[in-house]
Design an enzyme around this catalytic site. Structure first.
Site, mmCIF file in Angstrom:
data_model
loop_
_atom_site.group_PDB
_atom_site.id
_atom_site.type_symbol
_atom_site.label_atom_id
_atom_site.label_comp_id
_atom_site.label_asym_id
_atom_site.label_seq_id
_atom_site.Cartn_x
_atom_site.Cartn_y
_atom_site.Cartn_z
ATOM 1 N N LEU A 17 0.688 -1.086 -0.048
ATOM 2 C CA LEU A 17 -0.074 -0.093 0.103
ATOM 3 C C LEU A 17 0.856 1.354 0.058
ATOM 4 O O LEU A 17 0.203 2.380 -0.069
ATOM 5 C CB LEU A 17 -0.932 -0.033 1.026
ATOM 6 C CG LEU A 17 -2.008 -1.168 1.407
ATOM 7 C CD1 LEU A 17 -2.580 -0.822 2.410
ATOM 8 C CD2 LEU A 17 -3.050 -1.017 -0.036
ATOM 9 N N ASP A 73 12.906 0.761 1.516
ATOM 10 C CA ASP A 73 12.303 1.840 1.845
ATOM 11 C C ASP A 73 13.077 2.971 2.494
ATOM 12 O O ASP A 73 12.669 4.151 2.639
ATOM 13 C CB ASP A 73 11.263 1.523 3.198
ATOM 14 C CG ASP A 73 9.940 1.077 2.624
ATOM 15 O OD1 ASP A 73 9.404 1.276 1.508
ATOM 16 O OD2 ASP A 73 9.066 0.095 3.317
ATOM 17 N N ILE A 149 1.621 -13.324 12.197
ATOM 18 C CA ILE A 149 2.238 -13.698 13.221
ATOM 19 C C ILE A 149 3.520 -12.959 13.563
ATOM 20 O O ILE A 149 4.077 -12.604 14.873
ATOM 21 C CB ILE A 149 2.305 -15.154 13.341
ATOM 22 C CG1 ILE A 149 0.958 -15.964 13.359
ATOM 23 C CG2 ILE A 149 3.179 -15.903 14.153
ATOM 24 C CD1 ILE A 149 1.066 -17.467 13.369
ATOM 25 N N LYS A 188 -15.660 0.222 0.034
ATOM 26 C CA LYS A 188 -16.123 -0.645 1.217
ATOM 27 C C LYS A 188 -14.899 -0.503 2.302
ATOM 28 O O LYS A 188 -13.854 -0.128 2.393
ATOM 29 C CB LYS A 188 -15.837 -2.212 0.561
ATOM 30 C CG LYS A 188 -16.864 -2.578 -0.278
ATOM 31 C CD LYS A 188 -18.223 -2.675 0.543
ATOM 32 C CE LYS A 188 -19.132 -3.181 -0.319
ATOM 33 N NZ LYS A 188 -20.650 -3.126 0.234
ATOM 34 N N GLN A 193 -12.159 -1.740 9.115
ATOM 35 C CA GLN A 193 -12.445 -2.016 10.175
ATOM 36 C C GLN A 193 -11.804 -3.254 10.979
ATOM 37 O O GLN A 193 -11.694 -2.999 12.010
ATOM 38 C CB GLN A 193 -14.077 -2.290 10.085
ATOM 39 C CG GLN A 193 -14.950 -1.096 9.817
ATOM 40 C CD GLN A 193 -16.313 -1.514 9.666
ATOM 41 O OE1 GLN A 193 -16.832 -2.380 10.501
ATOM 42 N NE2 GLN A 193 -17.188 -0.963 8.715
ATOM 43 N N CYS A 381 28.480 -0.355 -11.427
ATOM 44 C CA CYS A 381 29.119 -1.162 -10.742
ATOM 45 C C CYS A 381 29.290 -2.549 -11.812
ATOM 46 O O CYS A 381 30.405 -2.498 -12.554
ATOM 47 C CB CYS A 381 28.153 -1.476 -9.628
ATOM 48 S SG CYS A 381 29.041 -2.490 -8.272
ATOM 49 N N LEU A 382 28.368 -3.222 -11.951
ATOM 50 C CA LEU A 382 28.510 -4.522 -13.098
ATOM 51 C C LEU A 382 28.722 -3.807 -14.269
ATOM 52 O O LEU A 382 29.616 -4.410 -15.138
ATOM 53 C CB LEU A 382 27.470 -5.324 -12.738
ATOM 54 C CG LEU A 382 27.489 -6.574 -13.873
ATOM 55 C CD1 LEU A 382 28.701 -7.376 -13.459
ATOM 56 C CD2 LEU A 382 25.894 -7.426 -13.774
ATOM 57 N N GLN A 385 32.181 -2.965 -14.977
ATOM 58 C CA GLN A 385 32.872 -4.048 -15.264
ATOM 59 C C GLN A 385 32.918 -4.729 -16.619
ATOM 60 O O GLN A 385 33.679 -4.756 -17.190
ATOM 61 C CB GLN A 385 32.556 -5.230 -14.022
ATOM 62 C CG GLN A 385 32.951 -4.671 -12.546
ATOM 63 C CD GLN A 385 32.569 -5.732 -11.438
ATOM 64 O OE1 GLN A 385 32.055 -6.558 -11.865
ATOM 65 N NE2 GLN A 385 32.829 -5.437 -10.234
ATOM 66 N N HIS A 507 27.651 2.989 -6.646
ATOM 67 C CA HIS A 507 26.499 3.289 -7.020
ATOM 68 C C HIS A 507 26.049 4.621 -6.761
ATOM 69 O O HIS A 507 25.447 5.083 -5.563
ATOM 70 C CB HIS A 507 25.624 2.286 -5.938
ATOM 71 C CG HIS A 507 25.503 0.940 -6.480
ATOM 72 N ND1 HIS A 507 24.903 0.120 -7.487
ATOM 73 C CD2 HIS A 507 26.586 -0.051 -6.171
ATOM 74 C CE1 HIS A 507 25.174 -1.208 -7.431
ATOM 75 N NE2 HIS A 507 26.069 -1.347 -6.736
ATOM 76 N N GLU A 509 23.260 6.019 -7.572
ATOM 77 C CA GLU A 509 21.786 6.203 -7.448
ATOM 78 C C GLU A 509 21.264 6.355 -6.043
ATOM 79 O O GLU A 509 20.384 6.911 -5.718
ATOM 80 C CB GLU A 509 21.155 5.033 -7.981
ATOM 81 C CG GLU A 509 21.246 3.684 -7.575
ATOM 82 C CD GLU A 509 22.450 2.961 -8.138
ATOM 83 O OE1 GLU A 509 23.365 3.586 -8.491
ATOM 84 O OE2 GLU A 509 22.420 1.540 -8.031
HETATM 85 N N1 GLN Z 1 28.862 -8.712 -9.218
HETATM 86 C C1 GLN Z 1 29.990 -7.531 -9.053
HETATM 87 C C2 GLN Z 1 30.591 -7.562 -7.822
HETATM 88 O O1 GLN Z 1 30.420 -8.198 -7.033
HETATM 89 C C3 GLN Z 1 29.105 -6.265 -9.263
HETATM 90 C C4 GLN Z 1 28.209 -6.169 -8.004
HETATM 91 C C5 GLN Z 1 27.278 -5.218 -8.529
HETATM 92 O O2 GLN Z 1 26.885 -4.523 -9.737
HETATM 93 N N2 GLN Z 1 26.721 -4.411 -7.343
HETATM 94 O O3 GLN Z 1 31.706 -7.009 -7.937
#
Ligand code: GLN
Length: 535
Positions: A17, A73, A149, A188, A193, A381-382, A385, A507, A509
């Protein structure tokens, strides 16, 4: 302010939700009133943290500066507020029990029987209080749905806190669903409730009900819910579906949620400042031009797996006055035919993070396509690579070049586990997690983007660039433009002679926020929006 207030956010009826966004939005509203907040999430499942869970199961693992692998989150918390989350911001039942069992083995309980009440509940309370006293208001989101639970010890713990503290110090917000049943033509209230009844049976009387619904609740429905929930009508707040999640704090405020929270906590607003946020939402709503980015990954069927990434692209789009349209491409599909067919409509290619060998060769194809055709490329990251592996194979001519993760027997290991690298000790943990600094090379694309020499970004990976190949790469035009100064680890690679090609081991982001979009993404979208697709 005298005493710290606590707001507990629980969820009812069903999952998904948007409890995390609701908690983050409340945080946003309170900050707009001039209060300092902290937020934490309690997850009732038994994994110690989500670090080992599949992205298909759990979605993204959000990484904090101090290296905690946490629930997604927490990403919402950081994007909706100015808080920085940490190891203290996410506790699972597994982590709570782990602590208790360690204590029990040490003999800390002095022969007593160890029980859910009080030992587990005390540990949960300690986790809540450990977030610190620097905030005026602490928001605590309880994962799962009331009635499960496994969430019982958490609800019992917050019930006790409600009892122990002054009345105006705690507030219970319950998020529920008021479905519209087409065949009956009616909204509803019964699920709400029942959900409130389940809470009351545990001893928690919600102070505010946030009711998810397709349209605002009419007065008679609010009245009915209020009556059954033992609440005043003003405490029943509509939470309607919206165009963009970032609008939610403003809509909640309009619905009176902010005012009622302040009233119940006996607080006054110190200011009322949603101006910048409101302006930003206006910009979002005014976007008309589109820029299409191809995301080549292996978890694309499960968009939660890339939550922060998609948000960062969205923020960067707004900064550039474009709507970023995502073309999600399963990397395996790129192996099936001509990559041109799948990539010709896009204006930028992004290969995000990932683990394991599946889909790698398709990603390498996407990189090759971007490199040869001058398409803006961002590898995270990957994605960094595979960009380096592609260059090693196709430009340096190193046949079979790979990461030890995907081909441990290759003679050209471009990426290695940290502990296998010369002169670098195993760091104790088998991943590089959290914030590390990076020094940028002057005159590089990265330096131009960040406009500073030293940056700090968050990491979550096991393998590192093998310095044996550094000279060869540089010599043929792949520049290493960012390095971690402490360990001399490669953080950023870029291509000379390409309009925009950058791979980063970290990363970015995780650090993008609506009002502070991340410079890497902003720059990537800026070039992508002027790039013509090959279609
Ligand atoms: N698998 C790659 C590593 O462990 C890249 C990890 C990733 O993209 N977060 O280095």
């Amino acid at each position: 302010m005298s005493k710290t207030r606590f707001i507990f956010v629980t969820g009812g009826v069903l999952s998904s939700l948007g409890k995390g966004i609701a908690a983050a939005s409340i945080g946003n509203i309170l900050e707009s009133y001039g209060y300092k907040i902290s937020i934490l999430k309690l997850d009732p499942y038994l994994n110690v943290d989500p670090g080992t869970m599949s992205p298909f199961q759990h979605g993204e693992v959000f990484v904090t500066d101090d290296g905690a692998e946490t629930d997604l989150d927490l990403g919402h918390y950081e994007r909706f507020t100015t808080t920085l989350t940490s190891q203290k911001s996410n506790w699972t039942a597994g982590r709570i029990y782990e602590k208790i069992i360690q204590k029990e083995r040490r003999g800390d309980f002095l022969g007593k029987t160890v029980q859910v009440i009080p030992h587990v509940t005390d540990e949960i309370k300690a986790a809540i209080f450990a977030i610190g006293k620097s905030a005026d208001i602490i928001l605590v989101e309880i994962g799962g749905t009331v009635g499960d639970i496994e969430s019982l010890p958490f609800l019992e713990a917050i019930r006790q806190i409600g009892l122990e503290l002054d009345e105006a110090q705690t507030l219970f917000v319950h998020l529920t669903l008021v479905p519209f049943i087409k065949t009956a033509g009616e909204l509803k209230t019964k699920p709400t409730q029942h959900s409130v009844k389940a809470l009351q049976e545990i001893g928690i009387q919600p102070d505010i009900l946030l009711c998810r619904a397709e349209t605002p609740l009419p007065a008679d429905i609010k009245k009915k819910i209020a009556l059954f929930a033992n609440l005043k009508e003003e405490a029943v707040v509509s939470a309607v579906d919206v165009e963009t999640i970032y609008e939610i704090p403003l809509i909640y405020k309009k619905e009176g949620l902010g005012a009622i929270i302040l009233k119940k906590l006996k607080l006054k607003s110190r200011q009322d400042d949603s101006i910048e946020w409101g302006k930003w939402i206006k910009r979002v709503k005014g976007l008309s031009r589109e820029t299409t980015i191809g995301i080549v990954g292996k978890y694309i069927m499960h968009s939660d797996a890339y939550k922060s990434l998609f948000e960062a692209l969205f923020h960067a789009g707004v900064a550039n006055n474009v709507k970023v349209k995502l073309d999600l491409i399963d990397s395996d599909d790129l192996m099936a035919g001509d990559p041109e067919a799948l990539l010709k409509n896009i204006q930028g290619i992004l290969v995000p993070g990932g683990f394991g060998i599946r889909g790698i060769e398709g990603m390498i194809r996407a990189v090759e396509y971007a490199r040869i055709n001058g398409i803006p490329y961002l590898g995270i990251c990957l994605g960094m690579q595979v960009a380096t592996i592609e260059f090693s194979r196709n430009v340096l001519g190193l046949k079979g070049a790979n990461s030890a993760e995907f081909d441990p027997l290759t003679s050209h290991k471009i990426f290695l586990k940290l502990k296998e690298l010369k002169n670098i000790e195993n760091m104790g943990h088998n991943m590089r997690l959290g914030a590390y600094s990076c020094i940028l090379r002057k005159n590089s694309l990265a330096y131009k983007i960040y406009q500073q020499e030293k940056i700090s970004e968050r990491h979550r990976h096991r393998y590192e660039f093998n310095p044996e190949f550094e000279y060869m790469l540089e010599n043929k035009g792949m520049r290493i433009s960012g390095k971690n100064p402490e360990r001399n680890l490669v953080e950023i690679v870029e291509l000379s002679g390409h309009p925009w090609f950058l791979g980063c081991q970290f990363h970015p982001e995780f650090k993008s926020r609506p009002l502070q979009p991340h410079p890497l993404f902003v720059s990537f979208i800026k070039i992508a929006k002027t790039t013509k697709s090959n279609a």
